[in-house]
Motif scaffolding. Structure first.
Motif, short mmCIF file in Angstrom:
data_model
loop_
_atom_site.label_atom_id
_atom_site.label_comp_id
_atom_site.label_asym_id
_atom_site.label_seq_id
_atom_site.Cartn_x
_atom_site.Cartn_y
_atom_site.Cartn_z
N PHE B 95 0.80 -1.22 0.00
CA PHE B 95 0.00 0.00 0.00
C PHE B 95 0.84 1.27 0.00
N ARG B 96 2.07 1.16 0.43
CA ARG B 96 2.89 2.35 0.58
C ARG B 96 2.94 3.18 -0.68
N SER B 97 3.19 2.52 -1.78
CA SER B 97 3.35 3.27 -3.03
C SER B 97 1.98 3.75 -3.54
N ASP B 101 -5.88 0.57 -4.26
CA ASP B 101 -6.78 1.12 -3.25
C ASP B 101 -7.23 0.06 -2.27
N GLY B 102 -6.92 -1.18 -2.61
CA GLY B 102 -7.32 -2.29 -1.75
C GLY B 102 -6.73 -3.56 -2.29
N CYS B 103 -6.86 -4.61 -1.53
CA CYS B 103 -6.18 -5.85 -1.87
C CYS B 103 -7.02 -7.07 -1.55
N LEU B 118 -1.15 -8.55 9.00
CA LEU B 118 -2.53 -8.22 8.62
C LEU B 118 -3.15 -7.24 9.61
N LYS B 119 -2.83 -7.44 10.86
CA LYS B 119 -3.32 -6.52 11.89
C LYS B 119 -2.81 -5.10 11.63
N GLY B 125 -5.66 1.12 8.27
CA GLY B 125 -6.88 1.48 7.54
C GLY B 125 -6.85 1.11 6.07
N HIS B 126 -6.03 0.16 5.73
CA HIS B 126 -5.97 -0.27 4.33
C HIS B 126 -6.97 -1.39 4.08
N PRO B 127 -7.86 -1.17 3.12
CA PRO B 127 -8.90 -2.18 2.88
C PRO B 127 -8.31 -3.44 2.24
N PHE B 128 -8.66 -4.56 2.79
CA PHE B 128 -8.22 -5.82 2.19
C PHE B 128 -9.24 -6.90 2.50
#
Lengths: 323, 323
Positions: B95-97, B101-103, B118-119, B125-128
């Motif tokens: 997500f850094r780059s 928008d999600g995974c 994962l935690k 706040g990254h949607p996955f």
DNA sequence: TGAGAAAATGTACGCGTGTACATAGTGTGA
DNA sequence: TCACACTATGTACACGCGTACATTTTCTCA
């Protein structure tokens, strides 16, 4: 800032890096893409038929893995693009939004429509590479395998084992590799003096699916007395054929010999294990992506590239009958 | 400009569209992403072991097709991300780059390392969304299948056919679905009064590869007199096992019953065809992408989502012995 | 018909980076 | 020590779009 252009005092370099670390700074890939007007993505175009899942899983996942490996090394990312067959939109659409800097195209067909669209791509100067497909008369980038040679080997092997009444179950003719295999088959058969008219009687056509192989069994069954071996254009059809014939009471490897093509995983698990032709799909994907990225990033390979890899016969039990 | 926000006179609209057409204008996706600070890409994380190709082609290509279908409908693109196992870098790197928008994450393992990472993702706040994996005690987005139920059905079927000495060939324990299957197996066996200690003797473990199934055949061979059926945690191991046993003179479907899991293509082509448990992988991929994109685009599904789909036993000939 | 509200349109700025160019610094040889 | 070339560093602008806000037009109701 981090583009590495121009030298820098080592001290400064370290300080900047430290600061970046402290602030938890990470360059924004999108902004980078935007500024340098390059997406950093390589597109991979897969044929997509809604509801029908990938028709040849083995082939695609091998090529994809190869592409993934090359892409990773070059610091690029891999954008998967499913292309619907009925798509009115052409290959150019893929480039319009500029989300990819180039494309590896899988499953292109040698039809007027695809040919035209690919020519347009070329004229527009969009870098792309065909895999497992050859367009005679064009100078497209391509990584292909020697399917004529592979087929020749396969049929030659059957002939050497004493089979002469060898049927050929080909796949959809719009793929250039179908024509290639037909050529290899025809050459091997012609060399031992089997006349063209006879070859026509021995010719069957499916669409590379297992079901089409199974269907072919019924057709073949009608002239089974005149056939002692079958060369199928891929493993899936070969397997379908084996199953179909078995239902009719004919066992591959006992009553007649069968040779497949691809050396997919499935070839190892059939009964009997399938003699087949191994194709370096992984390597093909890898080479395609590698050379294409060279072209894109370093402006290398000015004349484009046309690579053809060797195939290899893998002998198992499905062609070990009395013959 | 084309964001559709706010009404517009139809006339103006038409004029602009005409002009855009005339000038051959196409919005630049990267600039759009940049301005609205959203990539428009959904990442799909695949485990990647260099040189070793995807360990379960069928599973991945099905899920991938499902994701592709959902993504296409939402106007998103699909970015393939290969994750090396030894990667020191964590999921956050993805997500850094800000290229996605999600995974959708495939092949996550229930290990302290993956759990921690994962935690972190969640906290950032990254949607996955996890597919085919359940993390007990967490509230991660996930789309799973009822593997306990599927296994229970499979074993119950064997029991109903009169088999009682049913061995269980499980896969790698770091996948939650391995534990699920074990649970289903254990429950079914316990219900007919087979004691836990006995179950331990009947337990074998592979790593979901065909080779590991083949290896298990040797181990099983030593106590083959005490086994009349085997439930394998996936088709590949089941097939390897069948082959291994065959080499030792034992034929599945004749000398002992075998049930696999996944209902992969290969299950249809073995001899005998494999009884197995069908898992709706395509649908799982589709749902995962769909719900995740709802969350990303519309801020929907505030509480996240945890979906579990049913599995279904598919009966073929590999469990049709004298029993 | 006029004032005020609502809708339509126009405008300017910001997003985060690369890069060309200007400026400051360093070294070399006479 | 000075001039010159070369290298290191600093600066400003552009990339192409979204969007918030200013402005203009249209509509409504008294």
């Amino acid at each position: 800032m981090f583009n590495g252009i121009g030298p820098m005092k080592e001290d400064t370099r370290q300080r900047v890096l430290a600061a970046a670390n402290a602030l938890n700074y990470h360059p924004n890939a999108i902004a980078q893409s935007f500024a340098r007007r390059r997406s950093g993505n390589l597109g991979v175009v897969l044929p997509y038929v809604p509801k029908v899942h990938l028709f040849s899983t083995y082939y695609f996942s091998e090529v994809l893995s190869g592409i993934g490996s090359a892409v990773r090394e070059k610091g690029y990312d891999l954008l998967l693009i499913f292309r619907e067959q009925n798509d009115s939109g052409d290959y150019n659409d893929i480039f319009r939004s500029q989300k990819v800097d180039g494309c590896v195209i899988l499953g292109a067909t040698d039809t007027p429509r695809d040919r035209r669209q690919l020519k347009q791509l070329e004229e527009a100067g969009h870098p792309f590479c065909l895999v497992n497909q050859h367009f005679a008369g064009e100078r497209f980038n391509e990584v292909d395998a020697d399917h004529a040679g592979g087929s020749y080997q396969a049929v030659k092997h059957l002939l050497k084992k004493g089979y002469t009444r060898i049927a050929f179950l080909n796949g959809s003719p719009e793929f250039s590799n179908s024509a290639d295999r037909k050529r290899g088959y025809t050459q091997a058969m012609s060399e031992v003096g089997i006349d063209p008219q006879r070859l026509q009687q021995l010719y069957y056509e499916g669409n590379y699916s297992r079901t089409s192989g199974q269907r072919a069994a019924a057709a073949m069954h009608r002239q089974l007395s005149e056939i002692d071996a079958v060369f199928a254009a891929n493993d899936r059809m070969a397997i379908g054929l084996m199953q179909g014939l078995r239902e009719l009471g004919f066992i591959a490897g006992r009553d007649l010999a069968i040779v497949g093509y691809d050396d997919s995983d499935a070839a190892r698990v059939t009964d009997p294990p399938l003699t087949t032709v191994a194709v370096p799909f992984y390597e093909m994907g890898r080479l395609a992506a590698e050379h294409l990225l060279n072209q894109i990033i370093d402006d290398a390979e000015p004349g484009g590239f046309r690579i053809k890899l060797d195939t290899q016969l893998v002998i198992r039990d499905s062609c070990r009958t009395a013959g």
